[in-house]
Motif scaffolding. Structure first.
Motif, PDB file in Angstrom:
ATOM      1  N   SER A 296      29.688 -14.855   8.153  1.00 41.38           N
ATOM      2  CA  SER A 296      29.394 -14.544   9.547  1.00 41.38           C
ATOM      3  C   SER A 296      29.055 -13.068   9.690  1.00 41.38           C
ATOM      4  CB  SER A 296      30.596 -14.886  10.428  1.00 41.38           C
ATOM      5  OG  SER A 296      30.858 -16.269  10.397  1.00 41.38           O
ATOM      6  N   TYR A 297      29.779 -12.220   9.012  1.00 37.04           N
ATOM      7  CA  TYR A 297      29.487 -10.787   9.056  1.00 37.04           C
ATOM      8  C   TYR A 297      28.105 -10.510   8.461  1.00 37.04           C
ATOM      9  CZ  TYR A 297      30.222  -5.754   8.347  1.00 37.04           C
ATOM     10  OH  TYR A 297      30.105  -4.389   8.367  1.00 37.04           O
ATOM     11  N   GLN A 298      27.761 -11.214   7.401  1.00 37.84           N
ATOM     12  CA  GLN A 298      26.437 -11.042   6.794  1.00 37.84           C
ATOM     13  C   GLN A 298      25.344 -11.409   7.794  1.00 37.84           C
ATOM     14  OE1 GLN A 298      25.870 -12.951   2.966  1.00 37.84           O
ATOM     15  NE2 GLN A 298      23.763 -13.440   3.452  1.00 37.84           N
ATOM     16  N   ARG A 299      25.494 -12.545   8.472  1.00 35.96           N
ATOM     17  CA  ARG A 299      24.475 -12.945   9.448  1.00 35.96           C
ATOM     18  C   ARG A 299      24.394 -11.949  10.599  1.00 35.96           C
ATOM     19  NH1 ARG A 299      26.546 -18.111   8.193  1.00 35.96           N
ATOM     20  NH2 ARG A 299      27.932 -18.110   9.998  1.00 35.96           N
ATOM     21  N   LEU A 300      25.544 -11.418  11.012  1.00 30.05           N
ATOM     22  CA  LEU A 300      25.543 -10.434  12.095  1.00 30.05           C
ATOM     23  C   LEU A 300      24.758  -9.191  11.697  1.00 30.05           C
ATOM     24  CD1 LEU A 300      26.533  -9.197  14.759  1.00 30.05           C
ATOM     25  CD2 LEU A 300      28.655  -8.572  13.598  1.00 30.05           C
ATOM     26  N   ILE A 301      25.027  -8.640  10.518  1.00 26.73           N
ATOM     27  CA  ILE A 301      24.343  -7.415  10.081  1.00 26.73           C
ATOM     28  C   ILE A 301      22.846  -7.669   9.911  1.00 26.73           C
ATOM     29  CG2 ILE A 301      24.207  -5.714   8.241  1.00 26.73           C
ATOM     30  CD1 ILE A 301      26.630  -5.461  10.117  1.00 26.73           C
ATOM     31  N   GLU A 302      22.465  -8.827   9.367  1.00 27.31           N
ATOM     32  CA  GLU A 302      21.046  -9.120   9.189  1.00 27.31           C
ATOM     33  C   GLU A 302      20.328  -9.257  10.529  1.00 27.31           C
ATOM     34  OE1 GLU A 302      21.036 -12.558   6.707  1.00 27.31           O
ATOM     35  OE2 GLU A 302      21.354 -11.430   4.853  1.00 27.31           O
ATOM     36  N   SER A 303      21.034  -9.695  11.576  1.00 25.35           N
ATOM     37  CA  SER A 303      20.405  -9.809  12.893  1.00 25.35           C
ATOM     38  C   SER A 303      20.239  -8.460  13.577  1.00 25.35           C
ATOM     39  CB  SER A 303      21.245 -10.731  13.785  1.00 25.35           C
ATOM     40  OG  SER A 303      22.485 -10.120  14.137  1.00 25.35           O
ATOM     41  N   ILE A 304      20.925  -7.418  13.080  1.00 31.40           N
ATOM     42  CA  ILE A 304      20.894  -6.107  13.725  1.00 31.40           C
ATOM     43  C   ILE A 304      19.716  -5.274  13.247  1.00 31.40           C
ATOM     44  CG2 ILE A 304      22.117  -3.880  13.740  1.00 31.40           C
ATOM     45  CD1 ILE A 304      24.711  -5.446  14.042  1.00 31.40           C
TER      46      ILE A 304
ATOM     47  N   PRO B 195      14.857  -1.227   3.120  1.00 32.73           N
ATOM     48  CA  PRO B 195      15.328  -1.257   4.516  1.00 32.73           C
ATOM     49  C   PRO B 195      16.796  -0.854   4.621  1.00 32.73           C
ATOM     50  CG  PRO B 195      14.245  -3.318   3.878  1.00 32.73           C
ATOM     51  CD  PRO B 195      14.495  -2.554   2.629  1.00 32.73           C
ATOM     52  N   HIS B 196      17.146  -0.224   5.729  1.00 34.32           N
ATOM     53  CA  HIS B 196      18.551   0.096   6.000  1.00 34.32           C
ATOM     54  C   HIS B 196      18.708   0.331   7.500  1.00 34.32           C
ATOM     55  CE1 HIS B 196      16.881   4.189   6.060  1.00 34.32           C
ATOM     56  NE2 HIS B 196      17.925   4.506   6.807  1.00 34.32           N
ATOM     57  N   CYS B 197      19.927   0.212   7.960  1.00 35.61           N
ATOM     58  CA  CYS B 197      20.272   0.613   9.328  1.00 35.61           C
ATOM     59  C   CYS B 197      21.594   1.367   9.260  1.00 35.61           C
ATOM     60  CB  CYS B 197      20.372  -0.591  10.272  1.00 35.61           C
ATOM     61  SG  CYS B 197      21.705  -1.748   9.894  1.00 35.61           S
TER      62      CYS B 197
END
Length: 691
Positions: A78-86, A97-99
């Motif tokens: 879930s954390y992985q999906r959250l970060i990828e959506s950001i 890529p990075h944020c």
């Protein structure tokens, strides 16, 4: 503690943005930072940057859409999906890529900088989040920078420098989630967070550590001290622990019985109110039902009369109904025949003239070569036959002859309309009257039943009296049980005090033994002091939280709860307690009152913890009316101990409401959005600007 800068890189709609936030002025009166942004432009992104920038995956449950995620098995994906959506969408196609989020705090004139950076593969797939290849955290404090090898160590360092992660939702939150946040505050998690800020959590840890130390040292002690007094002292200490456990169980039972007693009292009060209402209101109800029956009876009589007259008026249409269709068809056919004959007469006259002009009856036709008489006659006959087809045969629906020759076409149309009107109009009107009569009759019968039930209230009164007596008996029984538990509590507390005194005397008389025994004695004394401090500080923490939350809540609301007090228990939803002991659960308040309670809770936590940490609120007064908004905004601005950051759109804190806190505003920002491609764009931060 002040938040002085937030830098966002490839963070949702922010490509590269910086919020430079000033500290309050010297006298602290200008402490408000107002950030305006329309929906979908960047307000939520600002709040998410605080959550994830500080504590990463430990703050994931605070993000909308991930609040219900629990359990170790699904937490990481879930954390992985959250970060990828950001990750900013256009940035997904660059090579690396990075944020990132960089948060800068000012604490006692020194800066603490937290930079949390997430690394992706080309296309936007995040790297291993359990390593520095996927998530790296750089913290700068006291002039020293350190890149942490794992997120656990980084988060522990953030807690040491700022505050525990479970305190964060008390300080940064979405106003729309105020109800859920405060209801959670009644649970163990946020209550423990307040204890941690207040210092009682440290006492819990110290007490547990001392107990472990004592047990470990006792296991190492193999030498028999050979002292009966030491054996008796140990028995006294064990007995003291048993009494403390019994006291804790008794206190938990006492809390539950008090709650049951309060519920029983509320039920009794409701039954009393119902009884008074029934006795006082039934007379008025009888008068109202009597007047309604009179009016409905008159209306029923009028409708019956109309229905009878309507049935009588149907006699003529019923008499005509057998032959009406035949008569109408004949009249319509005669109208067609009349029009056909008129057309025939006009066309025949014109046809004769056409034939005469082409083939005159005297002389020869103007054609070359000239026609013979026989040819001319043949052509004349053929032309007359061809022109006659304009009106022959008669059209479909044409009458063969006139049956009602005495009528003109206008008279025939009037007769048709009269027959049709007589056949259908009266029946439709009677149907409406019948429907109204059924409605009135049904309502009259229902009113009569209500009248009869209201007129005979004796059985209802008897049932209420029985229920009220049962409620009184239950309340008395629970009061007696509460009294017994309170008496038992006093007895246990007295026994504990006696044991403490006896242990103190034995420890005072006991001579120092081996070094291990001396350490154990010291540890036992310190543990006793810690237990005493906890027994004093934990209720003090709870009382202070209740008092401050009550003061803030009453100052922001108006109406029936101004004399109520806030009550918190670790394992229950908060409630309001009235001057007569009545309880009102937080979940039963209006939306605006829940939101005001959430703001009051935040101010109370900051006050109890004596922290001036920044308070960040997204849409603080979204569902409040105009009076609530102005009052709440002004109060929070004045009561906040340090920075307060409001995130708003133009329909919430517009210029009218911003003017009410203008003297408190230190800085304004306006975030604007520019589309770049389908589904993505760039948010720009404009300083010293607002809607």
């Amino acid at each position: 503690m002040y938040l002085i800068q937030i830098q966002l890189r490839n963070w949702r709609s922010y490509r590269n943005a910086t919020f430079t936030l000033p500290v309050p002025d010297r006298n602290g009166k200008r402490n408000v930072i107002l950030i305006g942004a329309q929906n979908g432009v960047g307000k939520t992104s600002f709040l998410m940057a605080l959550y994830l920038g500080l504590f990463g995956r430990e703050a994931m449950h605070l993000i909308e859409g991930f609040r219900s995620r629990t359990g170790a098995d699904e937490k990481f994906p879930s954390y992985q999906r959250l970060i990828e959506s950001i990750l900013h969408r256009p940035s997904r196609e660059i090579d690396e890529p990075h944020c990132s989020v960089t948060l800068t705090f000012e604490i006692d004139d020194a800066h603490v900088v937290i930079n949390r950076r997430w690394l992706f593969k080309r296309g936007g797939k995040v790297r291993d989040l359990d390593s520095a290849d996927g998530e790296e955290v750089l913290i700068e404090a006291n002039g020293r920078k350190r890149l942490y090898p794992n997120w656990q160590d980084a988060n522990r360092r953030v807690e040491e420098l700022l505050f525990p992660s479970n305190v964060m939702p008390c300080l940064f939150f979405d106003g729309e989630q105020a109800q859920a946040r405060v209801e959670a505050a009644g649970g163990r998690a946020l209550f423990d967070a307040v204890k941690a800020l207040y210092g009682t959590g440290l006492l819990d840890q110290l007490g547990d550590s001392l107990r472990s130390f004592i047990n470990n040292e006792k296991s190492k002690l193999t030498k028999d001290v050979g002292s009966v007094r030491a054996h008796e002292l140990e028995e006294k200490r064990q007995e003291l622990d048993r009494y403390k456990d019994q006291l804790k169980e008794n206190q938990e039972a006492l809390v539950e019985k008090r709650r049951e007693r309060n519920s029983a009292e509320q039920a009794r009060e409701q039954l009393e109110n119902d009884l008074y209402s029934m006795v006082g209101d039934k007379a008025t109800d009888i008068e109202e039902y009597s007047a309604s029956m009179s009016a409905l009876t008159q209306e029923e009589a009028n409708l019956k009369s109309e229905l009878v007259n309507g049935v009588v008026s149907l006699a003529l249409p019923l008499a005509l109904s057998r032959n009406a269709r035949s008569v109408v068809c004949d009249l319509e056919a005669e109208i067609v025949r009349s029009r056909w004959l008129l057309l025939k007469d006009e066309a025949a006259d014109k046809a004769s003239k056409i034939v005469e002009s082409v083939l005159p009856s005297s002389g020869s036709a103007p054609v070359t070569p000239p026609l013979t008489v026989s040819q001319s006659n043949q052509l004349r006959g053929a032309l007359e036959t061809a022109l006659e087809s304009l009106w022959s045969p008669p059209p479909e629906g044409c009458a063969p002859d006139f049956r009602y020759g005495f009528l003109s076409d206008a008279d025939r149309s009037s007769v048709i309309q009269s027959i049709q009107k007589a056949g259908y109009g009266s029946a439709a009107n009677l149907a409406d009257i019948a429907v109204d009569l059924h409605r009135v009759t049904t309502k009259l019968e229902d009113t009569r039943q209500r009248f009869e039930r209201t007129r005979d209230i004796q059985p209802q009164l008897q049932k209420l009296k029985v229920d009220l007596q049962l409620a009184l008996d239950q309340s008395r029984e629970l009061t007696s049980m509460v009294g017994g538990l309170e008496h038992h509590e006093r007895g246990l507390q007295s026994s504990i005090n006696d044991l403490k005194a006896a242990i103190g005397q034995m420890e005072a008389r006991r001579e120092a033994g081996s070094p291990i025994e001396e350490k154990l004695d010291v540890a036992q004394r310190v543990r006793a002091l810690v237990d005493d401090a906890k027994e004093y500080l934990i209720p003090l923490c709870k009382d202070a939280l209740e008092q401050q939350c009550t003061a803030h809540f009453v100052a922001m609301i108006s109406g029936e709860y101004t004399k109520f007090k806030t009550r918190f228990e670790p394992d229950n939803e908060p409630w309001l307690e009235g001057p007569k002991g009545q309880q009102v659960l937080l979940s039963s308040l209006s939306g605006a009152q829940k939101r005001a309670f959430g703001l009051a809770f935040t101010l109370a936590v900051a006050g109890v913890a004596q922290t001036n940490a920044p308070i960040v609120i997204d849409t603080p007064v979204g569902n409040m009316d105009s009076q609530y908004r102005a009052r709440v905004l002004q109060y929070v601005s004045e009561a906040a101990p340090g920075q307060v950051i409001f995130l708003s759109h133009d329909e919430e804190i517009d210029e009218r409401y911003a003017s009410t806190i203008r003297a408190r505003i230190r800085k304004e920002f306006l975030v604007e959005f520019e589309p770049v491609e389908d589904g993505s764009g760039v948010s720009t931060v404009n300083e010293d600007s607002y809607f």
